[in-house]
Design a protein around this motif. Structure first.
Motif, short mmCIF file in Angstrom:
data_model
loop_
_atom_site.label_atom_id
_atom_site.label_comp_id
_atom_site.label_asym_id
_atom_site.label_seq_id
_atom_site.Cartn_x
_atom_site.Cartn_y
_atom_site.Cartn_z
N LYS A 262 0.84 -1.20 0.00
CA LYS A 262 0.00 0.00 0.00
C LYS A 262 0.87 1.25 0.00
CE LYS A 262 -3.95 -2.12 2.36
NZ LYS A 262 -4.82 -2.10 3.58
N ASP A 263 1.95 1.20 0.73
CA ASP A 263 2.92 2.29 0.80
C ASP A 263 4.30 1.65 0.82
OD1 ASP A 263 4.83 4.18 1.82
OD2 ASP A 263 3.20 5.39 2.63
N GLY A 264 5.04 1.80 -0.27
CA GLY A 264 6.32 1.11 -0.40
C GLY A 264 7.31 1.43 0.69
N LEU A 265 7.45 2.71 1.05
CA LEU A 265 8.41 3.09 2.08
C LEU A 265 7.99 2.58 3.46
CD1 LEU A 265 9.47 6.71 1.07
CD2 LEU A 265 10.90 4.66 1.08
N ALA A 266 6.69 2.65 3.75
CA ALA A 266 6.20 2.15 5.04
C ALA A 266 6.44 0.65 5.15
CB ALA A 266 4.72 2.47 5.21
N SER A 267 6.17 -0.07 4.07
CA SER A 267 6.42 -1.50 4.04
C SER A 267 7.90 -1.80 4.23
CB SER A 267 5.93 -2.09 2.72
OG SER A 267 6.27 -3.45 2.60
N ALA A 268 8.74 -1.02 3.54
CA ALA A 268 10.18 -1.21 3.64
C ALA A 268 10.66 -1.03 5.08
CB ALA A 268 10.90 -0.23 2.72
N GLU A 269 10.09 -0.07 5.78
CA GLU A 269 10.52 0.20 7.15
C GLU A 269 10.09 -0.91 8.10
OE1 GLU A 269 10.83 3.84 10.36
OE2 GLU A 269 9.79 4.15 8.46
N VAL A 270 8.86 -1.41 7.95
CA VAL A 270 8.39 -2.51 8.80
C VAL A 270 9.28 -3.73 8.62
CG1 VAL A 270 6.51 -4.16 9.16
CG2 VAL A 270 5.99 -1.74 8.88
N SER A 271 9.57 -4.06 7.37
CA SER A 271 10.39 -5.24 7.09
C SER A 271 11.82 -5.07 7.61
CB SER A 271 10.41 -5.50 5.58
OG SER A 271 9.12 -5.84 5.11
N TYR A 272 12.37 -3.88 7.43
CA TYR A 272 13.74 -3.63 7.90
C TYR A 272 13.83 -3.77 9.42
CZ TYR A 272 18.16 -1.43 8.97
OH TYR A 272 19.42 -1.19 9.45
N ARG A 273 12.89 -3.19 10.13
CA ARG A 273 12.93 -3.25 11.60
C ARG A 273 12.85 -4.68 12.09
NH1 ARG A 273 8.95 1.74 13.53
NH2 ARG A 273 10.39 3.45 13.02
N TYR A 274 12.02 -5.50 11.44
CA TYR A 274 11.92 -6.90 11.84
C TYR A 274 13.25 -7.63 11.61
CZ TYR A 274 10.89 -11.83 11.79
OH TYR A 274 10.96 -13.19 12.04
N LEU A 275 13.81 -7.46 10.43
CA LEU A 275 15.03 -8.19 10.10
C LEU A 275 16.23 -7.72 10.92
CD1 LEU A 275 14.62 -8.40 6.22
CD2 LEU A 275 14.42 -10.28 7.87
N ARG A 276 16.26 -6.44 11.24
CA ARG A 276 17.38 -5.91 12.01
C ARG A 276 17.45 -6.52 13.41
NH1 ARG A 276 21.44 -4.58 9.71
NH2 ARG A 276 21.72 -6.59 10.67
N GLN A 277 16.28 -6.85 13.99
CA GLN A 277 16.28 -7.42 15.33
C GLN A 277 16.26 -8.95 15.34
OE1 GLN A 277 13.35 -9.13 16.88
NE2 GLN A 277 12.62 -9.22 14.75
N LEU A 278 16.16 -9.55 14.14
CA LEU A 278 16.06 -11.00 14.05
C LEU A 278 17.36 -11.66 14.50
CD1 LEU A 278 14.35 -13.47 13.10
CD2 LEU A 278 15.42 -13.19 10.85
N ARG A 279 17.24 -12.62 15.38
CA ARG A 279 18.39 -13.42 15.82
C ARG A 279 18.07 -14.89 15.58
NH1 ARG A 279 19.43 -8.88 15.79
NH2 ARG A 279 20.55 -7.60 17.34
N PHE A 280 19.08 -15.65 15.24
CA PHE A 280 18.83 -17.06 14.93
C PHE A 280 20.06 -17.90 15.26
CE2 PHE A 280 19.63 -14.42 11.22
CZ PHE A 280 20.81 -14.94 10.72
#
Length: 280
Positions: A262-280
């Motif tokens: 719906k909003d490319g930049l908003a989507s990009a930010e949500v995805s980035y924040r998730y991946l930045r904190q992802l630990r595995f």
């Protein structure tokens, strides 16, 4: 003695005791390297504000981008815009038809002028993939093009969708393609969403083709049967489980993507924040 010093000495003593007893500390968690984005996600903004959109992407925290067309900019203009924004572009999507039309030398020239490491073939026209023999001809052309690119100092990769996983003549076209191409030069950009939607497990391919999957597309799914595309971390794809095997796969570059946000930049930010904190 100050309490913080007592705590430090106590912790140190505990560490020595643990070593003496042969105990091990819990293993350190891993996390993704530089996170990139496929600019198709923000294509509407790129058309109207090329430099500004790259700046916004960098501000979110992305360090790498992948192109799917240069939005009427020359390779020199693209390179300059990347330098201004502080981004790098390890790869770009290119059309398979440019191989067929004899334009591959130009693709290599453009890619090197921008500074790409990989040219990624991202789509095979339907008339080229109706039979397994057709897929084998595609494989031969990809291998030939990849060898030419390597001589010039450029890598090549193939990006999948889901049609490669639809059975054809009793076989899986993706498996046929991977077996028929030269793995030493034809690397893979695995779109983890499309593999999942195609009913296959990415980890199966990580194990079968270790070191070959140099790039990945990261986009999420709300699950079957519709497989509605979602921002990364808001769907059902088990990212931690997948990326725990990133070394086996050989992944060098990670690109977030959403085909219809719906909003490319908003989507990009949500995805980035998730991946930045992802630990595995």
């Amino acid at each position: 003695m100050p309490s913080d010093r007592r705590e430090f000495l106590g912790a140190a003593a505990g560490g020595v005791a643990a070593l003496a007893l042969g105990r091990r500390w819990p293993p350190a968690y891993d996390q993704l390297g530089p996170i990139g984005i496929q600019l198709y996600t923000v294509r509407d903004r790129m058309k109207t504000d090329f430099e500004g959109t790259l700046g916004r992407i960098a501000k979110i925290g992305y360090q790498e981008v992948e192109f799917a067309g240069y939005f009427d900019h020359t390779p020199a203009q693209v390179r300059n815009a990347l330098k201004t924004s502080g981004l790098t572009a390890p790869s770009a999507h290119v059309e398979y038809t440019r191989i067929v039309k004899g334009e591959w030398d130009k693709v290599v020239e453009e890619s090197l002028a921008v500074g790409h490491q990989y040219a990624v073939v991202a789509w095979i026209d339907e008339d080229q993939r109706k039979t397994l023999d057709g897929w084998k001809r595609v494989a031969d052309r990809l291998s030939e093009a990849a060898h030419a690119a390597k001589k010039a100092g450029l890598g090549m990769a193939y990006h999948n969708h889901s049609y490669e996983f639809e059975p054809l003549e009793g076989q899986v076209p993706y498996d046929v393609l991977l077996s028929a191409t030269d793995p030493s030069v034809v690397k893979l950009e695995m779109d983890l969403y499309w593999v999942t939607r195609g009913g296959r497990d990415p980890l199966e391919y990580f194990a079968r083709w270790p070191g070959r999957i140099r790039l990945v597309h990261i986009k999420d799914s709300k699950g079957p049967p519709q497989h509605v595309m979602a921002d990364v971390g808001t769907g059902v794809i088990p990212w931690g489980k997948i990326f725990a095997k990133h070394k086996q796969a050989g992944i060098e570059h990670y690109f977030v993507e959403h085909d219809e946000p719906k909003d490319g930049l908003a989507s990009a930010e949500v995805s980035y924040r998730y991946l930045r904190q992802l630990r595995f």
